[in-house]
Design a protein around this motif. Structure first.
Motif, short mmCIF file in Angstrom:
data_model
loop_
_atom_site.label_atom_id
_atom_site.label_comp_id
_atom_site.label_asym_id
_atom_site.label_seq_id
_atom_site.Cartn_x
_atom_site.Cartn_y
_atom_site.Cartn_z
N PRO A 4 0.82 -1.20 0.00
CA PRO A 4 0.00 0.00 0.00
C PRO A 4 0.86 1.25 0.00
CG PRO A 4 0.04 -0.99 2.18
CD PRO A 4 0.74 -1.94 1.27
N ASP A 5 0.52 2.22 -0.86
CA ASP A 5 1.26 3.47 -0.89
C ASP A 5 0.68 4.45 0.13
OD1 ASP A 5 3.13 2.85 -2.82
OD2 ASP A 5 1.79 3.34 -4.46
N ASN A 6 -0.64 4.51 0.21
CA ASN A 6 -1.29 5.42 1.14
C ASN A 6 -1.95 4.63 2.25
OD1 ASN A 6 -3.34 7.15 2.37
ND2 ASN A 6 -2.77 8.61 0.77
N LEU A 7 -1.34 4.68 3.44
CA LEU A 7 -1.81 3.83 4.54
C LEU A 7 -3.19 4.23 5.03
CD1 LEU A 7 1.44 3.45 6.67
CD2 LEU A 7 0.48 1.86 5.04
N ILE A 8 -3.50 5.52 5.00
CA ILE A 8 -4.81 5.95 5.47
C ILE A 8 -5.91 5.35 4.59
CG2 ILE A 8 -6.31 7.94 5.88
CD1 ILE A 8 -3.76 9.59 6.39
N GLU A 9 -5.73 5.45 3.27
CA GLU A 9 -6.71 4.87 2.35
C GLU A 9 -6.81 3.36 2.55
OE1 GLU A 9 -5.67 5.94 -1.59
OE2 GLU A 9 -6.04 8.09 -1.31
N GLU A 10 -5.67 2.72 2.77
CA GLU A 10 -5.65 1.27 2.94
C GLU A 10 -6.38 0.85 4.22
OE1 GLU A 10 -4.51 -2.30 1.04
OE2 GLU A 10 -4.24 -0.22 0.42
N ILE A 11 -6.18 1.61 5.29
CA ILE A 11 -6.86 1.32 6.55
C ILE A 11 -8.36 1.44 6.37
CG2 ILE A 11 -7.28 2.18 8.90
CD1 ILE A 11 -4.29 2.95 8.98
N PHE A 12 -8.80 2.47 5.67
CA PHE A 12 -10.24 2.67 5.44
C PHE A 12 -10.82 1.55 4.58
CE2 PHE A 12 -10.20 7.59 6.02
CZ PHE A 12 -10.05 7.40 7.38
N GLU A 13 -10.08 1.15 3.54
CA GLU A 13 -10.58 0.11 2.63
C GLU A 13 -10.72 -1.23 3.33
OE1 GLU A 13 -8.09 -0.11 -0.77
OE2 GLU A 13 -8.63 1.90 -1.51
N GLN A 14 -9.84 -1.52 4.30
CA GLN A 14 -9.87 -2.81 4.96
C GLN A 14 -10.63 -2.79 6.29
OE1 GLN A 14 -6.39 -5.18 5.05
NE2 GLN A 14 -5.59 -4.42 3.12
N ASP A 16 -14.22 -2.26 7.08
CA ASP A 16 -15.60 -2.07 6.64
C ASP A 16 -16.50 -1.54 7.74
OD1 ASP A 16 -14.88 -3.04 4.17
OD2 ASP A 16 -15.43 -5.11 4.66
N GLU A 17 -16.11 -1.78 9.01
CA GLU A 17 -16.97 -1.38 10.12
C GLU A 17 -16.88 0.11 10.43
OE1 GLU A 17 -12.98 -2.41 11.90
OE2 GLU A 17 -14.30 -3.18 10.33
N LEU A 18 -15.94 0.83 9.84
CA LEU A 18 -15.81 2.25 10.10
C LEU A 18 -16.95 3.02 9.44
CD1 LEU A 18 -11.98 2.94 9.62
CD2 LEU A 18 -13.24 2.87 11.77
N THR A 19 -17.59 3.89 10.21
CA THR A 19 -18.63 4.75 9.66
C THR A 19 -17.97 5.96 9.00
OG1 THR A 19 -18.85 6.09 11.65
CG2 THR A 19 -20.16 4.04 11.55
N GLU A 20 -18.76 6.71 8.24
CA GLU A 20 -18.23 7.92 7.61
C GLU A 20 -17.79 8.93 8.66
OE1 GLU A 20 -17.48 8.52 4.42
OE2 GLU A 20 -17.96 6.39 4.19
N LYS A 21 -18.53 9.00 9.77
CA LYS A 21 -18.14 9.92 10.84
C LYS A 21 -16.82 9.51 11.47
CE LYS A 21 -22.61 11.86 12.18
NZ LYS A 21 -23.59 12.09 13.28
N GLN A 22 -16.62 8.20 11.64
CA GLN A 22 -15.34 7.73 12.19
C GLN A 22 -14.19 8.09 11.26
OE1 GLN A 22 -16.83 3.62 13.23
NE2 GLN A 22 -15.20 3.81 14.75
N LYS A 23 -14.41 7.94 9.97
CA LYS A 23 -13.36 8.28 9.01
C LYS A 23 -13.01 9.76 9.10
CE LYS A 23 -14.55 4.61 5.75
NZ LYS A 23 -15.04 4.29 4.38
N LYS A 24 -14.02 10.60 9.24
CA LYS A 24 -13.77 12.03 9.38
C LYS A 24 -13.01 12.33 10.67
CE LYS A 24 -17.80 13.59 6.71
NZ LYS A 24 -19.09 14.32 6.77
N ILE A 25 -13.38 11.64 11.74
CA ILE A 25 -12.69 11.82 13.02
C ILE A 25 -11.23 11.41 12.91
CG2 ILE A 25 -12.53 10.94 15.40
CD1 ILE A 25 -15.65 10.73 15.32
#
Length: 218
Positions: A4-14, A16-25
């Protein structure tokens, strides 16, 4: 580096239980922790930046420290450690590679990788000295495993006659100091300078391989 080049994107992609609000946080926390440091960042600031109520943070994370670890632990455990180790194992399986080639590839990979993940790297560097639990996570997922693999790399090239007969840990310490010293100055301390990466890589490799003293005349 394959991975993975971008770890933040990779964490979000893997995750699934993260809500959109959690991602923003998480994104707001990463930005604030990197810019101000963990101790100087309040959950109210994170909430404001994320566009959520402060109570929303505490519904997902019991404490600010839990939020920090939710960012750092998957980065260390799932993404950085496996791909660093894979790099070294690839070198061990390359019978005709030189230690100099190995160093060059390691530095080039880290420059590319860190440029895409500088905020996370900055948080890690800033917080490890002050967070015993974070230091333990780093040692568990990266420190011990990487030193074990790096020791194998050093012993491999010592057997080939490319490196001096010195304790592998000494060679690892000196090599890592030179590589990460350059990466930290380039990306954290003086990123505004017009860096010639290829020239700096060449100089760093030559310093590691040959030192800085002018050879004495016979």
């Amino acid at each position: 580096m394959n991975g993975p080049d971008n770890l933040i994107e990779e964490i979000f992609e893997q995750s699934d239980e993260l809500t959109e609000k959690q991602k923003k946080i998480i994104l707001a926390a990463i930005q604030s922790f990197a810019e101000k440091g963990y101790a100087s960042t309040s959950t109210s600031e994170i909430a404001k930046s994320a566009g959520v109520a402060e109570g929303t943070i505490f519904r997902h994370y019991k404490t600010k420290k839990d939020l920090l670890y939710s960012i750092i632990e998957p980065m260390l455990k799932k993404f950085i450690a496996p791909f660093v180790i894979k790099d070294m194992e690839k070198v061990l399986n390359e019978k005709h590679a030189s230690f100099e080639d190995f160093l060059r590839a390691m530095i080039e990979n880290r420059i590319s990788f860190l440029s895409k993940n500088m905020l996370l790297f900055k948080i890690l560097i800033q917080e490890i000295p002050f967070q015993p639990e974070l230091k333990a996570l780093f040692k568990e997922h990266i420190g011990t495993k990487v030193i074990t693999r790096f020791t194998q790399v050093v012993e491999h090239y010592q057997e080939k006659g490319e490196l001096i007969d010195a304790p592998p840990l000494t060679i690892i310490r000196l090599t890592a100091s030179a590589i990460f010293g350059y990466l930290i100055v380039r990306n954290l301390l003086l990123p505004e300078l017009d860096w010639d990466d290829q020239a700096e890589i060449d100089q760093t490799v030559q310093m590691i391989m040959h030192g800085i003293a002018v050879p004495k005349q016979a």
